[in-house]
Design a protein around this motif. Structure first.
Motif, PDB file in Angstrom:
ATOM      1  N   LEU A  81       3.829   8.366  43.188  1.00 36.44           N
ATOM      2  CA  LEU A  81       5.034   8.447  44.010  1.00 36.44           C
ATOM      3  C   LEU A  81       6.282   8.241  43.164  1.00 36.44           C
ATOM      4  O   LEU A  81       7.223   9.052  43.217  1.00 36.44           O
ATOM      5  CB  LEU A  81       4.974   7.400  45.118  1.00 36.44           C
ATOM      6  N   PHE A  82       6.296   7.167  42.402  1.00 38.47           N
ATOM      7  CA  PHE A  82       7.469   6.852  41.578  1.00 38.47           C
ATOM      8  C   PHE A  82       7.287   7.490  40.209  1.00 38.47           C
ATOM      9  O   PHE A  82       6.515   7.022  39.373  1.00 38.47           O
ATOM     10  CB  PHE A  82       7.651   5.337  41.487  1.00 38.47           C
ATOM     11  N   ASP A  83       8.011   8.582  39.997  1.00 38.53           N
ATOM     12  CA  ASP A  83       7.775   9.444  38.839  1.00 38.53           C
ATOM     13  C   ASP A  83       9.111  10.032  38.386  1.00 38.53           C
ATOM     14  O   ASP A  83       9.894  10.508  39.225  1.00 38.53           O
ATOM     15  CB  ASP A  83       6.813  10.561  39.244  1.00 38.53           C
ATOM     16  N   PRO A  84       9.395  10.037  37.078  1.00 40.16           N
ATOM     17  CA  PRO A  84      10.660  10.604  36.571  1.00 40.16           C
ATOM     18  C   PRO A  84      10.865  12.061  36.966  1.00 40.16           C
ATOM     19  O   PRO A  84      12.010  12.532  37.036  1.00 40.16           O
ATOM     20  CB  PRO A  84      10.537  10.457  35.048  1.00 40.16           C
ATOM     21  N   ARG A  85       9.781  12.770  37.244  1.00 36.72           N
ATOM     22  CA  ARG A  85       9.899  14.189  37.578  1.00 36.72           C
ATOM     23  C   ARG A  85      10.554  14.419  38.938  1.00 36.72           C
ATOM     24  O   ARG A  85      10.891  15.557  39.275  1.00 36.72           O
ATOM     25  CB  ARG A  85       8.512  14.843  37.541  1.00 36.72           C
ATOM     26  N   ARG A  86      10.764  13.369  39.689  1.00 36.65           N
ATOM     27  CA  ARG A  86      11.433  13.511  40.988  1.00 36.65           C
ATOM     28  C   ARG A  86      12.968  13.486  40.859  1.00 36.65           C
ATOM     29  O   ARG A  86      13.669  13.511  41.867  1.00 36.65           O
ATOM     30  CB  ARG A  86      10.966  12.402  41.944  1.00 36.65           C
ATOM     31  N   ARG A  87      13.460  13.439  39.650  1.00 38.55           N
ATOM     32  CA  ARG A  87      14.912  13.436  39.426  1.00 38.55           C
ATOM     33  C   ARG A  87      15.552  14.657  40.088  1.00 38.55           C
ATOM     34  O   ARG A  87      15.051  15.784  39.966  1.00 38.55           O
ATOM     35  CB  ARG A  87      15.211  13.425  37.933  1.00 38.55           C
ATOM     36  N   SER A  88      16.665  14.428  40.779  1.00 39.44           N
ATOM     37  CA  SER A  88      17.311  15.493  41.546  1.00 39.44           C
ATOM     38  C   SER A  88      18.776  15.621  41.148  1.00 39.44           C
ATOM     39  O   SER A  88      19.582  14.723  41.398  1.00 39.44           O
ATOM     40  CB  SER A  88      17.217  15.201  43.051  1.00 39.44           C
ATOM     41  N   GLU A  89      19.112  16.749  40.547  1.00 35.62           N
ATOM     42  CA  GLU A  89      20.513  16.997  40.204  1.00 35.62           C
ATOM     43  C   GLU A  89      21.343  17.220  41.465  1.00 35.62           C
ATOM     44  O   GLU A  89      22.535  16.887  41.508  1.00 35.62           O
ATOM     45  CB  GLU A  89      20.619  18.205  39.276  1.00 35.62           C
ATOM     46  N   THR A  90      20.707  17.752  42.505  1.00 36.08           N
ATOM     47  CA  THR A  90      21.408  17.931  43.779  1.00 36.08           C
ATOM     48  C   THR A  90      21.848  16.581  44.335  1.00 36.08           C
ATOM     49  O   THR A  90      22.987  16.423  44.803  1.00 36.08           O
ATOM     50  CB  THR A  90      20.497  18.651  44.793  1.00 36.08           C
ATOM     51  N   LEU A  91      20.961  15.620  44.279  1.00 37.88           N
ATOM     52  CA  LEU A  91      21.284  14.278  44.763  1.00 37.88           C
ATOM     53  C   LEU A  91      22.377  13.649  43.917  1.00 37.88           C
ATOM     54  O   LEU A  91      23.313  13.021  44.448  1.00 37.88           O
ATOM     55  CB  LEU A  91      20.024  13.408  44.748  1.00 37.88           C
ATOM     56  N   ARG A  92      22.306  13.816  42.627  1.00 37.13           N
ATOM     57  CA  ARG A  92      23.320  13.252  41.736  1.00 37.13           C
ATOM     58  C   ARG A  92      24.693  13.864  42.023  1.00 37.13           C
ATOM     59  O   ARG A  92      25.705  13.168  41.993  1.00 37.13           O
ATOM     60  CB  ARG A  92      22.908  13.466  40.274  1.00 37.13           C
ATOM     61  N   ARG A  93      24.731  15.158  42.294  1.00 38.31           N
ATOM     62  CA  ARG A  93      26.005  15.789  42.627  1.00 38.31           C
ATOM     63  C   ARG A  93      26.542  15.246  43.944  1.00 38.31           C
ATOM     64  O   ARG A  93      27.750  15.048  44.110  1.00 38.31           O
ATOM     65  CB  ARG A  93      25.842  17.310  42.696  1.00 38.31           C
ATOM     66  N   ARG A  94      25.628  14.970  44.892  1.00 37.40           N
ATOM     67  CA  ARG A  94      26.039  14.389  46.169  1.00 37.40           C
ATOM     68  C   ARG A  94      26.671  13.012  45.952  1.00 37.40           C
ATOM     69  O   ARG A  94      27.567  12.606  46.686  1.00 37.40           O
ATOM     70  CB  ARG A  94      24.838  14.277  47.092  1.00 37.40           C
ATOM     71  N   TRP A  95      26.216  12.309  44.942  1.00 42.27           N
ATOM     72  CA  TRP A  95      26.782  11.001  44.614  1.00 42.27           C
ATOM     73  C   TRP A  95      28.109  11.117  43.856  1.00 42.27           C
ATOM     74  O   TRP A  95      28.748  10.104  43.562  1.00 42.27           O
ATOM     75  CB  TRP A  95      25.809  10.198  43.762  1.00 42.27           C
TER      76      TRP A  95
END
Length: 398
Positions: free
Chosen positions: A190-204
């Motif tokens: 579940l907790f895995d670096p591959r879940r990184r989301s550039e979309t989420l980062r842009r939302r932030w």
């Protein structure tokens, strides 16, 4: 009671369980899920939750709900009422092989008294440092008294389970008896670096190469959040585009939102959404001084983040300073702020530390922890059987 040592029936008494979001609920859910997968029969006893939520989907365990009341300053959590007679009747009707009492509220006290009255092997869990929480809610003067109450409670059980060797040593020095270490795991799928989301980062509001500083946990006084804000102020003075993201809920949420409009406050997250939030950060700050363990530390490590935390609990057990994380002496706020400033000055080193953190968690499986719990349960069952035989023999020779 089953005669097969390989399969046991365990009653689990707790005042918190999913869908409630906290470290205790998360730990218990992981243990229950894996014990059931191994064929054991679990009977979960907890207060009825406010929204009437029942057991998690797909769960196999028997569920008994008892009356409860709201816990002050803990929105959504309830403590169970001391239903001694109901528990005694329940267990006499179907005797469990062992009982695990995870929380020390009125329900837990009633459960321990009922278990002792019947003679069922019983473990308690030391999941919360109530004596340290008290100082954050105006009851610090009662800290020694709270320790005494906790000690009397746990010493009535056959074993008390704690997550680290350091906490075991601490409790033994305070007069606690029969303390055993039961570690914690982390779900690395579940907790895995591959879940990184550039979309989420842009939302932030974070630029592509920007820095996201992350905190995950309850937004409450005992979490020492002022230190996160102080550390980030220093970071922002050097990196104005950096973002501080706080993931969680709690009594300080509205105050933080009003006093710090530049913060990204996401509210509580669970499951894949939570994992995505972890993996989309760059640096994890964990300033709490009141943890028994701190599940968020290995979750952040598994997500490939460099963690800065005080040297105790999960950080004390699993972080090698400068290799797979950064830890400072417990309570040294100046060192914590300085460590944060130094870390953001070397982004390549942050990535190296994050990779090493991920590697460390590969061996922290919940399966291993479940096997350790099994052995503790077997040990208690066998000990009680030996004691029963000894008492029977002594009675026949009188």
């Amino acid at each position: 009671m089953t005669d097969d040592r390989k399969i046991f029936q365990l009653s689990l008494v707790t005042e918190t369980y999913p869908p409630e979001i906290n470290g205790v609920a998360n730990t218990l859910h992981n243990l229950v899920e894996r014990l059931e997968q191994r064929g054991h029969r679990i009977h979960l006893i907890r207060p009825r939750q406010k929204d009437g939520a029942a057991a998690s989907a797909g769960s196999k365990h028997l569920l008994t709900l008892v009356p409860g009341l709201p816990i002050p300053n803990y929105q959504g959590l309830r403590f169970g009422l001391p239903v001694f007679r109901r528990l005694r009747r329940l267990w006499l009707d179907e005797l469990p092989d062992a009982i695990y009492i995870a929380t020390q509220g009125p329900l837990g006290h009633a459960a321990l008294s009922a278990a002792r009255a019947i003679g069922i092997p019983t473990m308690t869990g030391f999941h919360t440092r109530f004596h340290e929480y008290s100082g954050h809610y105006g009851f610090g003067v009662f800290s020694k008294g709270i320790i005494a109450v906790l000690r009397r409670f746990h010493n009535r059980a056959d074993a008390t389970l704690v997550p680290t060797e350091k906490l075991c040593t601490e409790l033994l020095s305070l007069g606690f008896e029969r303390v055993h270490v039961l570690g914690r795991g982390v779900d690395t799928e579940l907790f895995d670096p591959r879940r990184r989301s550039e979309t989420l980062r842009r939302r932030w509001g974070c630029p592509n190469a920007g820095l996201v500083v992350l905190y995950v946990g309850r937004l409450a006084a005992e979490k020492n959040l002022s230190l996160v804000l102080q550390a980030f102020d220093g970071i922002a003075s050097r990196l104005p585009d950096a973002r501080l993201v706080l993931v969680g809920d709690g009594p300080q949420l509205q105050r933080l939102r009003q006093a710090h409009p530049g913060l990204v406050l996401t509210g509580a997250k669970i499951g894949r959404e939570l994992a995505e939030h972890y993996a989309s950060g760059d640096l994890f700050l964990f300033p709490s001084l009141t943890e028994t363990f701190g599940n968020v530390v290995p979750e952040a490590m598994a997500s490939g983040l460099a963690v800065i935390a005080f040297d105790y609990g999960a950080a004390g057990s699993y972080i090698r300073d400068g290799h797979n994380g950064i830890k400072v002496a417990k309570g040294d706020a100046t060192a914590f702020r300085e460590a944060a400033m130094a870390a953001v000055g070397d982004p390549p080193a942050l990535r190296v530390i994050g990779n090493a953190a991920r590697a460390t968690t590969e061996d922290m499986s919940w399966g291993r922890v479940t096997e350790d719990l099994e052995e503790l349960v077997y040990e208690l069952i066998d000990r009680h059987r030996r004691e029963d035989r000894h008492e029977t023999l002594a009675a026949t020779t009188e």
